[in-house]
Design a protein around this motif. Structure first.
Motif, mmCIF file in Angstrom:
data_model
loop_
_atom_site.group_PDB
_atom_site.id
_atom_site.type_symbol
_atom_site.label_atom_id
_atom_site.label_comp_id
_atom_site.label_asym_id
_atom_site.label_seq_id
_atom_site.Cartn_x
_atom_site.Cartn_y
_atom_site.Cartn_z
ATOM 1 N N ARG A 1 0.829 -1.215 0.000
ATOM 2 C CA ARG A 1 0.000 0.000 0.000
ATOM 3 C C ARG A 1 0.861 1.263 0.000
ATOM 4 O O ARG A 1 0.571 2.220 -0.711
ATOM 5 N N ASN B 1 -4.590 -3.718 -5.644
ATOM 6 C CA ASN B 1 -5.365 -2.541 -5.244
ATOM 7 C C ASN B 1 -6.490 -2.299 -6.249
ATOM 8 O O ASN B 1 -6.665 -1.207 -6.758
ATOM 9 N N TRP B 2 -7.242 -3.362 -6.546
ATOM 10 C CA TRP B 2 -8.318 -3.281 -7.534
ATOM 11 C C TRP B 2 -9.409 -2.316 -7.095
ATOM 12 O O TRP B 2 -9.735 -2.236 -5.913
ATOM 13 N N GLU B 3 -9.992 -1.627 -8.058
ATOM 14 C CA GLU B 3 -11.167 -0.795 -7.812
ATOM 15 C C GLU B 3 -12.349 -1.759 -7.700
ATOM 16 O O GLU B 3 -12.648 -2.478 -8.636
ATOM 17 N N LYS C 1 -6.430 3.390 -7.562
ATOM 18 C CA LYS C 1 -6.967 2.027 -7.689
ATOM 19 C C LYS C 1 -6.596 1.455 -9.054
ATOM 20 O O LYS C 1 -6.275 2.185 -9.979
ATOM 21 N N TRP C 2 -6.680 0.132 -9.186
ATOM 22 C CA TRP C 2 -6.262 -0.563 -10.399
ATOM 23 C C TRP C 2 -7.452 -1.027 -11.224
ATOM 24 O O TRP C 2 -8.487 -1.407 -10.687
#
Length: 128
Positions: A37, A82-84, A109-110
């Protein structure tokens, strides 16, 4: 920009995922892939400063080899993602989109994207 034992360098212009990955290798690094993070947040802030608030930046992460198994460009499975997931439930593209982009509008976010699109990118250098 330095975080932990990594240095991230903003590269000029936009390239496809594979062109960006090759360019980083030619410059002695690899396409940037945040490992936690803190690195992700720092890379997002760096992208805002260098590319702009609405940035879309390639990350050196893909599931080209095995659908749904996300790995960095060296083939190592990633432990941090860190997916949305609040609006679009990423990754959502299946076999059509195999590369990862970090976006400014989603605050770092990804999203999974088509590797053929042209995006900004950062190269990553490990510091001994």
């Amino acid at each position: 920009m330095k975080v932990h034992r990594k240095c991230f360098l903003s590269m000029s212009g936009q390239k496809t995922f594979h062109q960006a990955a090759d360019d980083c290798i030619e410059h002695g690094g690899v396409l940037a892939a945040p490992g936690d993070r803190e690195e992700n947040d720092a890379l997002h802030e760096y992208a805002v400063r260098t590319v702009g608030r609405e940035h879309e930046v390639w990350l050196g992460i893909t599931d080209i080899t095995a659908e749904g198994s996300w790995a960095d460009v060296s083939g190592v499975t990633v432990n941090f993602t860190n997916w949305e997931t609040e609006i679009t439930q990423q990754p959502d593209g299946g076999t059509r989109v195999n590369c990862v982009v970090m976006t400014g509008l989603a605050i770092g976010k990804w999203f999974d994207e088509s590797c053929r699109l042209r995006k900004n990118y950062f190269c990553q250098y490990n510091i001994p």
